[in-house]
Design an enzyme around this catalytic site. Sequence first.
Site, mmCIF file in Angstrom:
data_model
loop_
_atom_site.group_PDB
_atom_site.id
_atom_site.type_symbol
_atom_site.label_atom_id
_atom_site.label_comp_id
_atom_site.label_asym_id
_atom_site.label_seq_id
_atom_site.Cartn_x
_atom_site.Cartn_y
_atom_site.Cartn_z
ATOM 1 N N SER A 142 0.734 -1.249 0.412
ATOM 2 C CA SER A 142 0.653 0.466 -0.413
ATOM 3 C C SER A 142 0.592 1.078 0.109
ATOM 4 O O SER A 142 2.437 1.780 -1.152
ATOM 5 C CB SER A 142 -1.090 -0.059 0.916
ATOM 6 O OG SER A 142 -1.971 0.850 1.432
ATOM 7 N N MET A 143 1.081 2.022 0.660
ATOM 8 C CA MET A 143 1.705 3.296 0.715
ATOM 9 C C MET A 143 3.025 3.312 1.819
ATOM 10 O O MET A 143 3.761 4.136 0.794
ATOM 11 C CB MET A 143 0.876 3.750 1.804
ATOM 12 C CG MET A 143 1.789 5.732 2.273
ATOM 13 S SD MET A 143 0.854 7.217 2.962
ATOM 14 C CE MET A 143 1.330 6.243 5.190
ATOM 15 N N ASP A 203 -8.363 -2.125 -6.825
ATOM 16 C CA ASP A 203 -8.330 -3.317 -5.997
ATOM 17 C C ASP A 203 -9.222 -2.500 -5.050
ATOM 18 O O ASP A 203 -9.245 -3.714 -3.560
ATOM 19 C CB ASP A 203 -6.692 -3.165 -5.146
ATOM 20 C CG ASP A 203 -6.473 -1.928 -4.993
ATOM 21 O OD1 ASP A 203 -6.371 -1.069 -4.528
ATOM 22 O OD2 ASP A 203 -5.193 -2.603 -4.064
ATOM 23 N N HIS A 251 -7.504 -4.722 -1.909
ATOM 24 C CA HIS A 251 -5.970 -4.192 -1.754
ATOM 25 C C HIS A 251 -5.855 -4.404 -0.186
ATOM 26 O O HIS A 251 -4.120 -4.809 -0.472
ATOM 27 C CB HIS A 251 -6.611 -3.062 -0.778
ATOM 28 C CG HIS A 251 -5.465 -2.350 -0.303
ATOM 29 N ND1 HIS A 251 -4.218 -1.236 -1.645
ATOM 30 C CD2 HIS A 251 -5.399 -1.291 0.464
ATOM 31 C CE1 HIS A 251 -3.379 -0.374 -1.289
ATOM 32 N NE2 HIS A 251 -4.222 -1.068 0.499
#
Length: 402
Positions: free
Chosen positions: A186-187, A351, A383
């Site tokens: 993710s991030m 996602d 995700h």
Amino acid sequence: MASMPNILKRILLLICIDNSLSLAPIVIVPGIGGSQIEAKLNRDQSTYYWCYKQYPNWFTLWLSIEELFPIVEKCLAENIKTNYNDTTKTMENAKGVYTRVPDFGNTTAIEWLDPYIHFAGVYFFPFIDALTRTAGYVRGKSLRAAPYDFRYDPHNAGDYFENLHLLIEKTYYDNGNQSIMLISHSMGAPYSLYFLKRQTQEWKDKFIRAWITISGVFGGSVKAVLAYISGDSFGIPYFLDSPIKLREFQRSFSSLSFILPNSNFWNDNEVIVKTNDRSYTVKDYDTLFEDINYPIAQKILKLVPEVWSNEPPGVKIYCFYGNLVETPEVLYYKSGFAKDNYPNIYYGDGDGTVNLKSLEGCKLWQGKQKQQIIHRLFPMGEHNGILQNPHLIRSVIEALEQ
Ligand SMILES: *[C@@H]1O[C@H](CO)[C@@H](O)[C@H](O)[C@H]1NC(C)=O
Ligand SMILES: *[C@@H]1O[C@H](CO)[C@@H](O)[C@H](O)[C@H]1NC(C)=O
Ligand SMILES: *[C@@H]1O[C@H](CO)[C@@H](O)[C@H](O)[C@H]1NC(C)=O
């Protein structure tokens, strides 16, 4: 093979990966909302009489499911909120709130977000558990994590990147001088990219065997815009069903600016938000922040580095992500941004949290670096849910064997 029963496949999988010694040691960089944060309080005041002002022992600030219950959630919001300091042009904790991320280097802070109530705050546990059971990894030794205070963007991350640099070197030496696999979710992907761009090629060649990105937010996500306007759980943890409660503190985070849809991926005529009066594109954030009555975000956005560029990171990349899950693409606020208005959402591919074109960011480096870029799509790979997907775990193990 198609007709082979699943159980047989699993047994084969176990047999094939027993030579754990050759597998690369791992360092994981988690995503937004994906690290525990602890706090101590020494506040002069609180807006609510029922909230603690003094609390001298470290307690879990994120994630504490108990603290999300009505009434006490006000205390959470007040303690976890960050402030923009106009003198220093930096982000900081609320006055009188001291924070730390527990157990840097081990995986404790990313497996279960709530250390006390496991069922709801699951994050990296299924993934890490699979690697320890099927591939012989050992937590805190060959399998390590670099949790961080995800409220802040990389420019406001304190000494995180120095610590990550040291952790990678230590993991290399503690595992018989084997180069490591950096795994980012993710991030964590743009966070790691920021890091990689600041290391020398020589250092990367020595210490980083390859980089696995999972559900990487390379170019931002429309859900971050939704979080600013109406609040959003950003996929973590999925059980929170009242986004407006989250909005109060979430929109103060500079990390949220860091993952706004970015002009390298969205062009000036692509509408991301509209009302009956006007439309907003990635060029209109300043106006949007004005119109949602949160102008401080204009200043915060200016602090935040733009990480993605055509310049590749200079490491071998395995880029894994899901598609075919409905993902917000345009937010339609028919009657404007009054509090509690929730938009009609037009969905596109992605996602569920990150738009497909952003997930595909790694493909844009193809042919620009000499190291290989391998990319793989996982249909319906949500995700966060993708972290427990057997196909994903299998692909990760295959990458670790190379
Ligand atoms: C901003 O930072 C300065 C320097 O650390 C500090 O003295 C000041 O109190 C901060 N301002 C606010 C409003 O917290
Ligand atoms: C890492 O955490 C696990 C528990 O999750 C613990 O068993 C292990 O001893 C820790 N390792 C180190 C090096 O602290
Ligand atoms: C790892 O590298 C260090 C420094 O180059 C060296 O002193 C050490 O003997 C090496 N260890 C192994 C297991 O090769």
